[in-house]
Write a protein that holds these residues in place. Structure first.
Motif, PDB file in Angstrom:
ATOM      1  N   GLY A  27       0.835  -1.187  -0.069  1.00 14.05           N
ATOM      2  CA  GLY A  27      -0.015   0.016  -0.012  1.00 14.05           C
ATOM      3  C   GLY A  27       0.825   1.118   0.088  1.00 14.05           C
ATOM      4  N   ALA A  28       1.942   1.334  -0.234  1.00 11.26           N
ATOM      5  CA  ALA A  28       3.079   2.391  -0.177  1.00 11.26           C
ATOM      6  C   ALA A  28       3.183   3.088  -1.498  1.00 11.26           C
ATOM      7  N   LEU A  29       2.722   2.728  -2.370  1.00 11.08           N
ATOM      8  CA  LEU A  29       3.006   3.339  -3.572  1.00 11.08           C
ATOM      9  C   LEU A  29       1.803   3.880  -4.056  1.00 11.08           C
ATOM     10  N   GLY A  30       0.607   3.518  -3.889  1.00 12.04           N
ATOM     11  CA  GLY A  30      -0.436   4.375  -4.135  1.00 12.04           C
ATOM     12  C   GLY A  30      -1.620   3.574  -4.160  1.00 12.04           C
ATOM     13  N   VAL A  31      -2.862   3.898  -4.779  1.00 14.16           N
ATOM     14  CA  VAL A  31      -4.105   3.140  -4.558  1.00 14.16           C
ATOM     15  C   VAL A  31      -4.180   2.170  -6.158  1.00 14.16           C
ATOM     16  N   ILE A  32      -4.105   0.799  -5.798  1.00 10.11           N
ATOM     17  CA  ILE A  32      -4.517   0.201  -7.019  1.00 10.11           C
ATOM     18  C   ILE A  32      -5.724   0.054  -7.513  1.00 10.11           C
ATOM     19  N   SER A  33      -6.145   0.633  -8.639  1.00  6.97           N
ATOM     20  CA  SER A  33      -7.887   0.781  -8.953  1.00  6.97           C
ATOM     21  C   SER A  33      -7.895  -0.230  -9.958  1.00  6.97           C
ATOM     22  N   TRP A  34      -7.126  -0.862 -10.717  1.00  5.76           N
ATOM     23  CA  TRP A  34      -7.528  -1.602 -11.915  1.00  5.76           C
ATOM     24  C   TRP A  34      -6.419  -3.094 -11.990  1.00  5.76           C
ATOM     25  N   VAL A  35      -6.855  -4.249 -11.898  1.00  6.23           N
ATOM     26  CA  VAL A  35      -5.968  -5.191 -12.086  1.00  6.23           C
ATOM     27  C   VAL A  35      -6.433  -6.133 -13.102  1.00  6.23           C
ATOM     28  N   THR A  36      -5.620  -6.630 -13.954  1.00  9.52           N
ATOM     29  CA  THR A  36      -5.927  -7.663 -14.859  1.00  9.52           C
ATOM     30  C   THR A  36      -5.260  -8.871 -14.773  1.00  9.52           C
ATOM     31  N   LEU A  37      -6.167  -9.686 -14.102  1.00 12.95           N
ATOM     32  CA  LEU A  37      -5.855 -11.157 -13.809  1.00 12.95           C
ATOM     33  C   LEU A  37      -5.743 -12.183 -15.006  1.00 12.95           C
ATOM     34  N   GLN A  38      -4.764 -13.217 -14.971  1.00 13.50           N
ATOM     35  CA  GLN A  38      -4.999 -14.371 -15.855  1.00 13.50           C
ATOM     36  C   GLN A  38      -5.319 -15.397 -15.260  1.00 13.50           C
ATOM     37  N   ASN A  39      -6.708 -15.911 -15.456  1.00 14.60           N
ATOM     38  CA  ASN A  39      -7.302 -16.965 -15.071  1.00 14.60           C
ATOM     39  C   ASN A  39      -7.334 -18.002 -15.695  1.00 14.60           C
ATOM     40  N   ARG A 264      13.468   3.395  -3.597  1.00 17.43           N
ATOM     41  CA  ARG A 264      13.829   4.310  -4.463  1.00 17.43           C
ATOM     42  C   ARG A 264      12.395   4.543  -5.263  1.00 17.43           C
ATOM     43  N   VAL A 265      11.672   3.725  -6.106  1.00 17.25           N
ATOM     44  CA  VAL A 265      10.662   3.690  -6.453  1.00 17.25           C
ATOM     45  C   VAL A 265       9.608   4.184  -5.608  1.00 17.25           C
ATOM     46  N   ARG A 266       9.388   3.962  -4.635  1.00 16.41           N
ATOM     47  CA  ARG A 266       8.482   4.489  -3.530  1.00 16.41           C
ATOM     48  C   ARG A 266       8.552   6.043  -3.573  1.00 16.41           C
ATOM     49  N   LEU A 267       9.812   6.568  -3.395  1.00 13.13           N
ATOM     50  CA  LEU A 267      10.200   7.688  -3.353  1.00 13.13           C
ATOM     51  C   LEU A 267       9.745   8.642  -4.467  1.00 13.13           C
ATOM     52  N   GLU A 268      10.133   8.059  -5.704  1.00  9.51           N
ATOM     53  CA  GLU A 268       9.783   8.596  -6.910  1.00  9.51           C
ATOM     54  C   GLU A 268       8.265   8.885  -6.908  1.00  9.51           C
ATOM     55  N   LEU A 269       7.418   7.777  -6.481  1.00  8.09           N
ATOM     56  CA  LEU A 269       5.897   7.960  -6.703  1.00  8.09           C
ATOM     57  C   LEU A 269       5.371   8.770  -5.770  1.00  8.09           C
ATOM     58  N   ASP A 270       5.964   8.678  -4.707  1.00  8.06           N
ATOM     59  CA  ASP A 270       5.339   9.385  -3.406  1.00  8.06           C
ATOM     60  C   ASP A 270       6.263  10.026  -2.757  1.00  8.06           C
ATOM     61  N   ARG A 272       6.214  12.797  -0.930  1.00  2.97           N
ATOM     62  CA  ARG A 272       5.924  13.495   0.478  1.00  2.97           C
ATOM     63  C   ARG A 272       5.332  12.359   1.376  1.00  2.97           C
ATOM     64  N   GLY A 273       5.370  11.022   1.125  1.00  5.77           N
ATOM     65  CA  GLY A 273       4.956   9.893   2.100  1.00  5.77           C
ATOM     66  C   GLY A 273       3.614   9.930   2.265  1.00  5.77           C
ATOM     67  N   LYS A 274       2.743  10.310   1.273  1.00  5.28           N
ATOM     68  CA  LYS A 274       1.241  10.460   1.627  1.00  5.28           C
ATOM     69  C   LYS A 274       0.555   8.877   2.058  1.00  5.28           C
ATOM     70  N   PHE A 275       1.180   7.850   1.481  1.00  5.44           N
ATOM     71  CA  PHE A 275       0.803   6.571   1.617  1.00  5.44           C
ATOM     72  C   PHE A 275       1.703   5.776   2.691  1.00  5.44           C
ATOM     73  N   LEU A 276       2.298   6.581   3.392  1.00  9.32           N
ATOM     74  CA  LEU A 276       3.076   5.859   4.724  1.00  9.32           C
ATOM     75  C   LEU A 276       2.279   6.015   5.759  1.00  9.32           C
ATOM     76  N   LEU A 284      10.261   0.155   6.302  1.00 13.61           N
ATOM     77  CA  LEU A 284      10.918   0.504   5.071  1.00 13.61           C
ATOM     78  C   LEU A 284      12.052   1.653   5.258  1.00 13.61           C
ATOM     79  N   GLY A 285      12.038   1.959   6.595  1.00 13.46           N
ATOM     80  CA  GLY A 285      13.126   3.010   6.868  1.00 13.46           C
ATOM     81  C   GLY A 285      12.631   4.167   6.082  1.00 13.46           C
ATOM     82  N   ALA A 286      11.691   4.802   6.073  1.00  9.56           N
ATOM     83  CA  ALA A 286      11.361   5.773   5.237  1.00  9.56           C
ATOM     84  C   ALA A 286      11.112   7.000   6.075  1.00  9.56           C
TER      85      ALA A 286
END
Length: 286
Positions: A27-39, A264-270, A272-276, A284-286
């Protein structure tokens, strides 16, 4: 959905680094709103259950893992009795798939209460497992066979160790519980999970054996957890992210080769740490 309101799509080919981070994102990168699954099409499973001694089971575990699609073992440390469940795809029609979950959960609840009140009964109660649980077989739709109602509350610690170290680790965990004198009735669970390629997945890099210990919710779980956690760590275990453990960022970094890539990716996407939250900052030592 990113912290700034933007939308980012990712896949193995599109934004692949984000994809490898987002597979287990906490949950640290953002809100996952759409997922495509291989069933796969719906299918039936055959379940076989038997009870064996732990000494008999341990040398069989590698072959049981190879020969069965799913393997799930429940070990009672004070008796060595082990309920072994295997699941495999089946072609025959479904039969009667129901289990008497009321009886199962009632027996488990009363066994937990009795062993908590009278610890001397713990081992005898565990030895009764071989009498109460016999061999069985059933075939049914996968969603019916997979599901097991659990109505008795407990706290759980689960670690995932390299598959080849699983049997040795399981034996050591059970021996340590017996030696410790910590009273616990709920069995140790042992299973295998295939590997994947996500950065913070406990199964990143290869298959692992999952070993879980459980303590009845009316008992303090940490005396039990403090006994087994050092063993699970010594065997290279990674903790289940959604269950109880004591590790902090420095210890987790040693377990995940791409730990800093995720940070690194978490810091690039967020940035200001909104999702922490407090737990994620510590983990994560953030």
């Amino acid at each position: 959905m990113l912290a700034d309101g933007g939308v980012l799509e990712c896949s193995p080919a599109q934004n692949p680094e984000v994809f490898r981070a987002a597979g287990v994102s906490l949950g640290a990168l953002g809100v996952i709103s759409w997922v495509t699954l291989q069933n796969v099409p719906s299918y039936r499973l055959e379940e076989r259950v038997r009870v064996v001694g732990l000494g008999t089971l341990l040398p069989e575990l590698p072959s049981l893992a190879r020969e069965n699609r799913h393997l799930d073992c429940h070990v009672f440390p004070f008796s060595g009795q082990t309920i072994v469940k295997t699941l495999n795809p089946a072609q025959e029609p479904a039969g009667k798939t129901g289990v008497n979950s009321f009886v199962e959960n009632t027996v488990l609840r009363w066994a937990c209460e009795l062993s908590r009140a009278l610890p001397v009964l713990n081992a005898p109660l565990q030895r009764l497992v071989g009498v109460l649980v016999g061999s069985s077989r059933r075939v049914g739709e996968s969603y019916r066979i997979f599901a097991t109602p659990r109505e008795v509350r407990f706290n759980e610690m689960e670690y995932h160790v390299p598959a080849e170290r699983g049997p040795e680790c399981l034996e050591e965990v059970c021996a340590a519980i017996r030696k410790s004198g910590v009273q616990v009735f709920i069995p140790v669970e042992y299973r295998y999970v295939a590997g994947d390629g996500f950065w913070l997945s406990p199964f990143g890099g290869g298959a692992r054996a999952s070993i879980a210990v459980h303590q009845y919710h009316k008992q303090d779980p940490w005396p039990l957890f403090r006994v087994v956690e050092p063993i699970l760590r010594r065997h290279g275990g990674r903790p289940h992210w959604g269950k109880m453990h004591s590790l902090k960022a420095g210890e987790l970094r040693e377990l995940y080769p791409h730990f800093d890539d995720f940070r690194r990716v978490r810091l690039e996407l967020d940035p200001r740490g909104k999702f922490l939250n407090a737990h994620l900052r510590e983990a994560l030592g953030a």
